[in-house]
Design an enzyme around this catalytic site. Structure first.
Site, PDB file in Angstrom:
ATOM      1  N   HIS A   1       0.354  -1.222  -0.146  1.00  0.00           N
ATOM      2  CA  HIS A   1       0.298   0.503   0.035  1.00  0.00           C
ATOM      3  C   HIS A   1       1.360   1.102   0.036  1.00  0.00           C
ATOM      4  CE1 HIS A   1      -3.029   2.735   2.231  1.00  0.00           C
ATOM      5  NE2 HIS A   1      -3.712   2.606   0.983  1.00  0.00           N
ATOM      6  N   ARG A   2       0.821   2.313  -0.893  1.00  0.00           N
ATOM      7  CA  ARG A   2       2.372   2.955  -1.261  1.00  0.00           C
ATOM      8  C   ARG A   2       2.946   2.629  -1.154  1.00  0.00           C
ATOM      9  NH1 ARG A   2      -2.082   7.095   1.969  1.00  0.00           N
ATOM     10  NH2 ARG A   2      -3.865   6.184   1.730  1.00  0.00           N
TER      11      ARG A   2
ATOM     12  N   GLU B   1       1.583  -0.696  -5.114  1.00  0.00           N
ATOM     13  CA  GLU B   1       0.917   0.244  -5.069  1.00  0.00           C
ATOM     14  C   GLU B   1       0.819   1.742  -5.949  1.00  0.00           C
ATOM     15  OE1 GLU B   1      -3.725   1.842  -3.423  1.00  0.00           O
ATOM     16  OE2 GLU B   1      -1.919   1.637  -2.594  1.00  0.00           O
TER      17      GLU B   1
ATOM     18  N   HIS C   1      -1.137   9.711  -3.292  1.00  0.00           N
ATOM     19  CA  HIS C   1      -2.107  10.030  -2.669  1.00  0.00           C
ATOM     20  C   HIS C   1      -3.133  11.208  -2.804  1.00  0.00           C
ATOM     21  CE1 HIS C   1      -5.684   9.339  -0.005  1.00  0.00           C
ATOM     22  NE2 HIS C   1      -5.380   7.865  -0.848  1.00  0.00           N
TER      23      HIS C   1
ATOM     24  N   GLU D   1      -3.476   2.725  -9.295  1.00  0.00           N
ATOM     25  CA  GLU D   1      -4.817   3.526  -9.504  1.00  0.00           C
ATOM     26  C   GLU D   1      -5.299   4.710 -10.033  1.00  0.00           C
ATOM     27  OE1 GLU D   1      -8.446   5.209  -5.181  1.00  0.00           O
ATOM     28  OE2 GLU D   1      -7.092   3.918  -5.121  1.00  0.00           O
TER      29      GLU D   1
END
Length: 400
Positions: free
Chosen positions: A40-41, A67, A82, A149
């Site tokens: 995640h990141r 990600e 993000h 994303e």
């Protein structure tokens, strides 16, 4: 009647195809072994998110996917970030889409991490720069798997097209590339439907904060899976998603108990800030019972006691000799044994009803025959005797 049966047959064939398509995204059947750990990141619990340092740490720790959240600059460049602004993760301020790439490249995106997490601070994080999507792909090429994303397309017109152009120019979405090398996710269904119309074989994930708002049959028309938020997920939802031919990648899962729960419930992967922990949980033998514990055994003991999983059978050994066995009840066991010599090594292990064997726990037999060491009260240069405590009827000797 014949036409009706043909329609039913075609419908069943289509449903079966959808299930097989989702189940073989990674080239093999979904199981605990190919449970996907998605960084995640990057490994953002231990390094500044969305930096090359964070991605590299995640890669080395064994993440299945990296990600990347996308932002789009004023001059149309895709960067890894993000938030809609640079305020939280840089020393600058302003909306991403109001700044040019050159302006964003002047910002420090590492120092904030050192300030917020001093126990994890690293001088190498100072001065880190926000990478572009092209820089990330040019660095790793096809050596990693990408989970990208599309964020806030309403604020970033053309983001999906720009993403497809970058992926196409780097040869990551060609027919000869293994399915699943790139996965695209978004909360925006229209963006995913558009991408699906351009590249029908590109795996897509529909993100959502609430499972009860996910129309699974509709999602299955354009996506291979769903990405629900952890606190809204239960086993029933995962089973329902699977019955609709959809895989489940849950976010954001950062502690071991939740990781184990997701595996037990049949989730197909998790987003996590702690890649190393998730990889260890993924690789752990989850079928074996927990290793039993042993309470202290003395050379006067006539039983071995400890804790073990209820209903498992605990076996006690010394060398190659089995001392005995007992079934654990209420997570406790007691095995009757003959007295053992001090210093002997006694080991126990357990076997559950399915025949799965735990690891072994070893304990040394303690010598309880020797008297307790006497204590001495204060002795001064005026004392005419030595006083203290000792076991009754034992003789105490004093030396100088």
């Amino acid at each position: 009647m014949k036409n009706f049966m043909i329609k039913i047959s075609l419908s069943l064939t289509l449903l079966f195809s959808i299930v097989i398509y989702s189940k073989t995204v990674y080239g093999e059947e979904i199981s605990e072994k190919n449970f996907q750990v998605i960084a995640h990141r990057g490994d953002s619990g231990n390094a500044p998110e969305h930096t090359m340092v964070s991605y590299e740490l995640a890669r080395r720790l064994g993440a299945d996917y990296i990600e990347i959240d996308l932002g789009m600059t004023k001059d149309g460049q895709l960067i890894a970030i993000h938030d809609s602004t640079v305020d939280r993760t840089t020393d600058g301020n302003g909306r991403v889409n109001s700044l040019t790439l050159s302006q964003i490249k002047e910002l420090d995106t590492g120092s904030w991490f050192n300030q917020q997490f001093p126990n994890k601070a690293n001088p190498q994080y100072i001065g880190l720069k926000i990478p572009t999507l092209e820089e990330i792909i040019d660095h790793y090429k096809d050596t990693i798997n990408y989970y990208i994303e599309v964020k806030r397309p309403e604020d970033n017109p053309g983001m999906a097209d720009e993403l497809l152009q970058v992926l196409n120019s780097r040869h990551l979405i060609e027919n000869n590339i293994p399915r699943g090398k790139v996965i695209i996710q978004s909360s925006d269904a229209e963006s995913l439907k558009y991408i699906h119309s351009q590249y029908p074989n590109l795996p897509l994930i529909q993100l959502g904060s609430y499972t009860n708002r996910m129309d699974l049959p509709e999602i299955s028309k354009y996506a291979i899976g769903v990405g629900p938020e952890l606190t809204t997920v239960n086993k029933t939802f995962i089973e329902k998603a699977h019955s609709n031919g959809l895989i489940v990648h849950c976010w954001t899962v950062n502690n071991q108990a939740d990781m184990e729960k997701m595996i037990d419930w049949g989730a197909d992967g998790i987003f996590t800030n702690y890649v190393g922990l998730a990889v260890n949980v993924k690789l752990a033998d989850r079928t074996a019972p927990v290793i039993p514990t042993i309470y202290t055994i003395s050379n006067q003991s006539t039983s071995i006691m400890g804790t073990a999983e209820s209903k498992s059978t605990v076996y006690a050994w010394v060398g190659n000799k089995m001392l005995g066995k007992a079934v654990a009840s209420n997570e406790k066991y007691s095995i009757k044994i003959s007295k053992q010599k001090a210093g002997a090594l006694v080991s126990v292990y357990s076997v559950d009803a399915a025949g799965n064997k735990s690891g072994s726990k070893t304990g040394k037999v303690v010598d309880r025959t020797a008297p307790v060491t006497p204590t001495i009260n204060i002795i001064s240069d005026q004392s005419t005797y030595i006083a203290g405590k000792a076991e009754l009827n034992s003789k105490v000797f004093a030396w100088v």
